[in-house]
Design a protein around this motif. Sequence first.
Motif, PDB file in Angstrom:
ATOM      1  N   ALA A   6      12.076   3.718  15.260  1.00 57.88           N
ATOM      2  CA  ALA A   6      10.501   2.539  14.966  1.00 57.88           C
ATOM      3  C   ALA A   6       9.743   2.332  15.127  1.00 57.88           C
ATOM      4  CB  ALA A   6      11.550   1.478  16.111  1.00 57.88           C
ATOM      5  N   PHE A   7       9.289   1.673  14.209  1.00 50.34           N
ATOM      6  CA  PHE A   7       8.098   1.618  14.313  1.00 50.34           C
ATOM      7  C   PHE A   7       6.774  -0.036  14.499  1.00 50.34           C
ATOM      8  CE2 PHE A   7       9.082   4.594  11.453  1.00 50.34           C
ATOM      9  CZ  PHE A   7       8.123   5.836  11.561  1.00 50.34           C
ATOM     10  N   ILE A   8       6.218   0.033  14.687  1.00 55.62           N
ATOM     11  CA  ILE A   8       4.849  -1.474  15.669  1.00 55.62           C
ATOM     12  C   ILE A   8       3.848  -0.826  14.825  1.00 55.62           C
ATOM     13  CG2 ILE A   8       4.819  -3.256  17.114  1.00 55.62           C
ATOM     14  CD1 ILE A   8       5.831  -1.327  18.939  1.00 55.62           C
ATOM     15  N   PHE A   9       3.272  -1.775  13.767  1.00 52.22           N
ATOM     16  CA  PHE A   9       2.246  -1.847  12.948  1.00 52.22           C
ATOM     17  C   PHE A   9       1.734  -3.201  13.140  1.00 52.22           C
ATOM     18  CE2 PHE A   9       4.028   1.548  10.101  1.00 52.22           C
ATOM     19  CZ  PHE A   9       3.894   2.253  10.605  1.00 52.22           C
ATOM     20  N   PRO A  10       0.785  -3.379  12.984  1.00 52.69           N
ATOM     21  CA  PRO A  10      -0.029  -4.383  12.848  1.00 52.69           C
ATOM     22  C   PRO A  10      -0.095  -4.985  11.395  1.00 52.69           C
ATOM     23  CG  PRO A  10      -1.684  -2.788  14.073  1.00 52.69           C
ATOM     24  CD  PRO A  10      -0.528  -2.070  13.532  1.00 52.69           C
ATOM     25  N   ALA A  11       0.345  -5.836  10.959  1.00 50.82           N
ATOM     26  CA  ALA A  11       0.812  -6.886   9.604  1.00 50.82           C
ATOM     27  C   ALA A  11       1.969  -6.737   9.943  1.00 50.82           C
ATOM     28  CB  ALA A  11       1.344  -5.275   8.612  1.00 50.82           C
ATOM     29  N   SER A  12       2.183  -7.725   8.527  1.00 51.07           N
ATOM     30  CA  SER A  12       3.758  -8.774   8.629  1.00 51.07           C
ATOM     31  C   SER A  12       4.239  -8.524   7.251  1.00 51.07           C
ATOM     32  CB  SER A  12       2.759  -9.848   7.744  1.00 51.07           C
ATOM     33  OG  SER A  12       2.505 -10.033   6.184  1.00 51.07           O
ATOM     34  N   GLY A  13       4.882  -7.942   7.766  1.00 53.32           N
ATOM     35  CA  GLY A  13       6.589  -8.166   6.842  1.00 53.32           C
ATOM     36  C   GLY A  13       6.326  -7.212   5.287  1.00 53.32           C
ATOM     37  N   THR A  14       5.497  -8.060   4.823  1.00 54.19           N
ATOM     38  CA  THR A  14       4.784  -7.655   3.204  1.00 54.19           C
ATOM     39  C   THR A  14       4.676  -5.990   3.656  1.00 54.19           C
ATOM     40  OG1 THR A  14       4.709 -10.094   2.624  1.00 54.19           O
ATOM     41  CG2 THR A  14       3.428  -7.706   1.253  1.00 54.19           C
TER      42      THR A  14
END
Length: 397
Positions: A62-70
Motif C-alpha cells: 500500500a502507498f500513501i502519496f501526497p496527491a489526488s486520485g489523478t
Amino acid sequence: MQNSRVPGRNFLFVPGPTNLPDRIVRAMAVASEDHRSPTFPDLVKPLFPGLKKVFGTEKGHAFIFPASGTGGWEAAITNTLSPGDKVLAQRFGQFSHLWIDLANRLGLEVIKQERPWGTGNDPELIEETLKADKNHEIKAVFATHNETATGVSSDIAAVRKAIDAAKHPALLFVDGVSSVASLEFKMDEWGVDVIVSGSQKGFMLPAGLLLMAASPKAIDAGKTNKGRRAYFEFQDMIAQNANGYFPYTPSVPLLYGLKESLSILFEEGLDQVYKRHHHLAEGTRAAVAAWGLKTCAKEPKWNSDTVTAIVVPEGYDAVKVIETAYKRYNLALGAGLSEVAGKVFRIGHLGDLNELMLLGAIAGAEMAMLDNGIKIEAGSGVAAAQAVFRANPLLKM
Ligand SMILES: *Cc1c(COP(=O)(O)O)cnc(C)c1O
C-alpha cells in the motif's frame, strides 16, 4: 466559498469530496510536528496494514502519496510501463475518458474501446481483444470500478476472469477512487495489480492523499520498465515506509485524519459499511423510480451504490436544477459531466452518511425539480425512500 445566504449546514451530496465526520475534523486539528522524529513511525506504520485491509490485499504493497486520485493513474503507469507500450481501456464516462487521456499524454498507445455511457466494462470484449493479441503486446488493462460520472459500477472479478481466459499476462489496473472504502474491494482475490483511490470519497477526508496499492507483479514490472518517474517512485516509498517515514514531507494532519478514518471504518465494520452504502443507494433509486425518472445506468446490473446519476426529462436543463438546489436550498448536487452535461444531475451517497441526511437531499432535489417545472409528484421520492429505509432496518435494535 459556501452559500452563506441559507443558514444551517451545507448539504454536500456531490460524490466527492464527501462529508467530514467531526471525529476526523478534530483528529486533523493538530500542531505541526517533526516528521523525522523517533516517534513519528508510531503514527505511520499502522496506516499500511489498515489500508491493505480496505483494499483487500495481503500480498500487495500500500502507498500513501501526497496527491489526488489523478496522480494515482500517473503513478500506476510510470512505475510499471514504458512509453510506447500498448494498453487496453474501455471508455464509458468522464473518468474512464480522463485516464485514457492521461495515458496518451504519457506516451502509451491506448487501444480505446467505446462503450455506451450508462454501461461499464465489457469483459467479453476484453477477452476477445486479448485473445487476438497473440504476441502479448498489450501490457495492461485499465478498468474503472465505479464510473462516478454516470453512476455505473463494473464487475472487476469478471475482468480478471476475462484476462485469465485469454491466458494473457497483461497487468490489471483499477480506478477505485469512488468505490474503495464504500464498495467491497478484493484486490488479491480479483487479481488486481494496481488499485488507485483517493482520500476525499469513501475515506471521508479532504482531498490530498493518493491511496493506492500495487501487487508484487506490478512492483517487479517497475524494475525493468522505462517509464520516467521521480516523485512517484514506488521504490523510494517502499524503502522509507519500511521504517515509518516518507521520502519527502508528508501532510501530517491528513495522516492523523487517515488514522481516524480507518478507525471509523473498522468500528462500523467493512461489511456493514458496504451494506449501508447499498441500503442508501436502494433508497435513492426508489426515489428516482417514484419520480418517474430514469438513472443514467442503463440496467440494474450497472447500478452504483455510491452515486446515482438522474436523467432529467427531455426539454429540461439539469444545470438549472443543480443551481436551484444550491442557491435556494443549500444542497450541492453533482453536475453532469461532458457528454451528459445538462442531461443529468447526480446524488452522491457515500462516506459519512445516514438515512435522514439522504432524505434531506432527496427532498431538496425534489423541490429543485418542481421549482424548474419538472412534473413529478411532490413528496413521492421522499416517501419511496422512506419505505425502503423502514422496510430494511439498517441497524439491528
Ligand atoms: C474523483 C475521481 C477521480 C479523480 O480523482 P481526483 O482526486 O479528483 O484526482 C478519478 N476517478 C474516479 C472514478 C473518480 O471518482
